[in-house]
Enzyme design. Structure first.
Site, PDB file in Angstrom:
ATOM      1  N   ASP A 212     -10.077   1.454  12.833  1.00 23.56           N
ATOM      2  CA  ASP A 212     -10.150   1.084  14.461  1.00 23.56           C
ATOM      3  C   ASP A 212      -9.511  -0.326  14.497  1.00 23.56           C
ATOM      4  OD1 ASP A 212     -10.529   1.803  16.818  1.00 23.56           O
ATOM      5  OD2 ASP A 212     -12.582   1.069  16.830  1.00 23.56           O
TER       6      ASP A 212
ATOM      7  N   GLU B 275      -5.755   4.480  14.213  1.00 23.79           N
ATOM      8  CA  GLU B 275      -5.936   4.930  15.721  1.00 23.79           C
ATOM      9  C   GLU B 275      -4.505   4.467  16.203  1.00 23.79           C
ATOM     10  OE1 GLU B 275      -8.204   3.419  19.617  1.00 23.79           O
ATOM     11  OE2 GLU B 275      -9.444   4.465  18.393  1.00 23.79           O
TER      12      GLU B 275
ATOM     13  N   ASP C 190     -17.196   0.547  16.608  1.00 23.35           N
ATOM     14  CA  ASP C 190     -16.027   0.241  15.961  1.00 23.35           C
ATOM     15  C   ASP C 190     -16.231   0.945  14.330  1.00 23.35           C
ATOM     16  OD1 ASP C 190     -14.503  -2.076  17.562  1.00 23.35           O
ATOM     17  OD2 ASP C 190     -16.472  -2.280  17.488  1.00 23.35           O
TER      18      ASP C 190
END
Length: 201
Positions: free
Chosen positions: A9, A70, A143
């Protein structure tokens, strides 16, 4: 044989990292999870170097089969998007240097995969990651949980698509040709698979 996925992430302030092993029956097991942080106000090159050093260490330590990152998307805060894109570039380059494939997944796609709803909030994602990986408590900060959710999503997409098939969101950008099977899936996986099938019609 299990698939080892490193989920990332990306972000300059906090970059979530999570490694999972996923078996063919879709059972996922936590290998490692953490967050790399850099201080706002520090020179950009220094912040990217910290992230670069961290991802290099994680790749060498855990030796994933694939990275799930991501996908950067546009939002109102342009500076945040730029930082996320820069961190993503460092991560992708590190994987490419080792010949490790990289798949990009959107936040909505990840939420749908692990919770059954593309509109789920971070708390819901954290709770489902905890359940899927059989953890005692949700990984923190968010996260870290998001990185694990990315890894789980990629492994489940690959399992649903079947051997030799690719899905939307993969590095190639191709879509699966056949409708994914839903037999034997969890309710969340089934909802995701059905949504994918509808999107291809």
């Amino acid at each position: 044989m299990s698939l080892r996925v490193l989920g990332v992430d990306p972000g300059l302030t906090r970059c979530g990292l999570g490694v999972v092993d996923v078996e063919r029956n879709r059972r996922a097991t936590l290998v490692a999870v953490g967050v790399v942080g850099t201080v706002a106000g520090t020179a950009l090159d220094g912040r990217l170097l910290v992230i670069s050093d961290a991802i290099e260490l994680w790749l060498d330590t855990h030796k994933p089969d694939v990275l799930a990152v991501e996908r950067v998307f546009s939002q109102l805060n342009v500076s945040t998007v730029m930082g996320t894109a820069q961190a993503s570039g460092v991560v992708i380059a590190a994987a490419a240097r080792r010949g490790i494939p990289v798949a990009l997944h959107t936040p909505t796609e990840v939420k749908a995969a692990v919770t059954g709803s593309g509109g789920a909030n971070k708390d819901a994602v954290g709770k489902m990651v905890t359940k899927i990986l059989r953890l005692e408590a949700p990984p923190t900060p968010a996260d870290a949980a998001d990185a694990l959710a990315l890894a789980i999503t990629h492994a489940w997409r690959r399992t649903v698509a079947g051997p030799g098939q690719t899905t939307a969101g993969s590095a190639s950008g191709a879509r699966a040709v056949r409708k994914p099977p839903t037999a034997g899936l969890t309710p969340a996986q089934r909802l995701w698979a059905e949504a994918e099938a509808r999107a291809r019609r």
